[in-house]
Design a protein around this motif. Structure first.
Motif, PDB file in Angstrom:
ATOM      1  N   SER A  18       8.344  11.769  20.424  1.00  0.00           N
ATOM      2  CA  SER A  18       8.256  12.830  19.634  1.00  0.00           C
ATOM      3  C   SER A  18       6.821  12.999  18.948  1.00  0.00           C
ATOM      4  O   SER A  18       6.012  12.048  18.791  1.00  0.00           O
ATOM      5  N   GLU A  19       6.293  14.446  18.834  1.00  0.00           N
ATOM      6  CA  GLU A  19       4.900  14.608  18.329  1.00  0.00           C
ATOM      7  C   GLU A  19       4.702  13.989  17.044  1.00  0.00           C
ATOM      8  O   GLU A  19       3.451  13.419  16.860  1.00  0.00           O
ATOM      9  N   SER A  20       5.650  13.845  16.095  1.00  0.00           N
ATOM     10  CA  SER A  20       5.485  13.350  14.817  1.00  0.00           C
ATOM     11  C   SER A  20       5.156  11.774  14.934  1.00  0.00           C
ATOM     12  O   SER A  20       4.555  11.252  14.334  1.00  0.00           O
ATOM     13  N   GLU A  21       5.701  11.038  15.996  1.00  0.00           N
ATOM     14  CA  GLU A  21       5.585   9.717  16.267  1.00  0.00           C
ATOM     15  C   GLU A  21       4.077   9.406  16.808  1.00  0.00           C
ATOM     16  O   GLU A  21       3.509   8.606  16.567  1.00  0.00           O
ATOM     17  N   HIS A  23       1.476  11.496  16.522  1.00  0.00           N
ATOM     18  CA  HIS A  23       0.339  11.914  15.355  1.00  0.00           C
ATOM     19  C   HIS A  23       0.368  10.719  14.552  1.00  0.00           C
ATOM     20  O   HIS A  23      -0.677  10.244  13.933  1.00  0.00           O
ATOM     21  N   GLY A  24       1.473  10.184  14.130  1.00  0.00           N
ATOM     22  CA  GLY A  24       1.607   9.281  13.059  1.00  0.00           C
ATOM     23  C   GLY A  24       0.758   8.033  13.652  1.00  0.00           C
ATOM     24  O   GLY A  24       0.200   7.280  12.914  1.00  0.00           O
ATOM     25  N   TRP A  25       1.218   7.559  14.757  1.00  0.00           N
ATOM     26  CA  TRP A  25       0.673   6.399  15.493  1.00  0.00           C
ATOM     27  C   TRP A  25      -0.853   6.636  15.747  1.00  0.00           C
ATOM     28  O   TRP A  25      -1.861   5.795  15.424  1.00  0.00           O
ATOM     29  N   ASN A  27      -2.966   8.818  14.082  1.00  0.00           N
ATOM     30  CA  ASN A  27      -3.831   9.006  12.897  1.00  0.00           C
ATOM     31  C   ASN A  27      -3.946   7.896  12.002  1.00  0.00           C
ATOM     32  O   ASN A  27      -4.720   7.397  11.242  1.00  0.00           O
ATOM     33  N   ASN A  28      -2.786   6.860  11.760  1.00  0.00           N
ATOM     34  CA  ASN A  28      -2.678   6.151  10.910  1.00  0.00           C
ATOM     35  C   ASN A  28      -2.858   4.656  11.570  1.00  0.00           C
ATOM     36  O   ASN A  28      -3.047   3.812  10.664  1.00  0.00           O
ATOM     37  N   TRP A  56      -3.888  17.318  24.295  1.00  0.00           N
ATOM     38  CA  TRP A  56      -4.566  16.556  23.320  1.00  0.00           C
ATOM     39  C   TRP A  56      -5.753  15.767  23.897  1.00  0.00           C
ATOM     40  O   TRP A  56      -5.714  15.207  25.003  1.00  0.00           O
ATOM     41  N   LYS A 229      -8.331  17.012  13.986  1.00  0.00           N
ATOM     42  CA  LYS A 229      -8.410  16.089  12.685  1.00  0.00           C
ATOM     43  C   LYS A 229      -9.871  15.164  12.978  1.00  0.00           C
ATOM     44  O   LYS A 229     -10.198  14.828  14.052  1.00  0.00           O
TER      45      LYS A 229
END
Length: 231
Positions: A18-21, A23-25, A27-28, A56, A229
């Motif tokens: 998923s895109e949320s997974e 981006h979370g990985w 960015n964080n 991306w 970002k």
């Protein structure tokens, strides 16, 4: 003294992650582990602004390209988390390109440039010319092309690099497989994309000298990306 380096990474998420997974990985975990290393001097993520894939990209400025061969950096792969290992397995496509600064090409910077900011536009143009035409290619860039690009509204900076190595994992949909990128890349940064179809930009990309140079171009890749970002 070694030249400054650049790491450019393209990625396509695909359907397994998923895109949320993603981006979370990114960015964080992924980028923060790199920006604390002494060989990384800046990092920014980008998203396509040209409807092309990969969607991306991440851009890292390095003290030298050789820093990616040091234990500090190589240990990241040896100690990567289970989360990162799973992301790498699930990504549809991941491509790494390592560059070194073209020391013969001056970095040109506007007084208005103050680092990457969200919304800024990056035009990345990669070109391959025959070795016997490289000198003419650089002369055109130095003496005509960059001076004309500087007149485009919103222009902030132009930097040019030489490819050191590249590799990719996965397959990008709609392609026949991985092809090594062209040797030379120019990164043109703008405050926004408003001037990229204007008369100043057209003047910079439609001259007799430019046509003469491009008659010998073997391959070209142009990507338009927007800052997603900063770190």
């Amino acid at each position: 003294m070694s030249s400054k380096g650049l790491l450019l990474v393209f990625s396509e998420v695909g359907s397994a992650l998923s895109e949320s997974e993603f981006h979370g990985w990114y960015n964080n975990e992924h980028i923060p582990l790199r920006t604390v290393l002494p060989g990384f001097t800046s990092a920014a993520r980008f998203v396509q602004a040209d409807s092309h894939k990969p969607t991306w990209a991440a851009l890292y400025d390095l003290t030298t390209a050789d820093y990616l061969q040091t234990d500090d950096y190589l240990n990241l792969a040896k100690t990567r988390s289970e989360r990162e290992a799973n992301v790498f397995k699930q990504l549809q496509y991941l491509e790494r390109r390592i560059y070194t600064l073209n020391e013969t090409a001056p970095v040109t910077v506007s007084d208005a440039f103050a680092g990457h900011k969200e919304g800024m536009t990056l035009v990345a143009v990669s070109i391959q010319v025959p070795p016997e035409h490289e000198s003419d290619f650089h002369k055109w860039y130095d003496e005509e092309h960059v001076p004309l690009l500087r007149k485009v509204p919103g222009w902030l900076r132009t930097r040019r690099f030489i490819l050191v190595e590249s590799d990719a994992t996965g397959v990008l949909e709609g392609t026949e497989g991985y092809k090594a990128p062209p040797k030379f890349i120019a990164l043109h940064e703008y405050a926004n994309a408003d001037g990229l179809a204007g008369p100043e930009w057209k003047a910079a990309t439609s001259t007799p000298w430019r046509d003469k140079i491009f008659a010998n171009v073997l391959s070209i890749e142009r990507r338009v990306l927007k800052v997603f970002k900063t770190f």
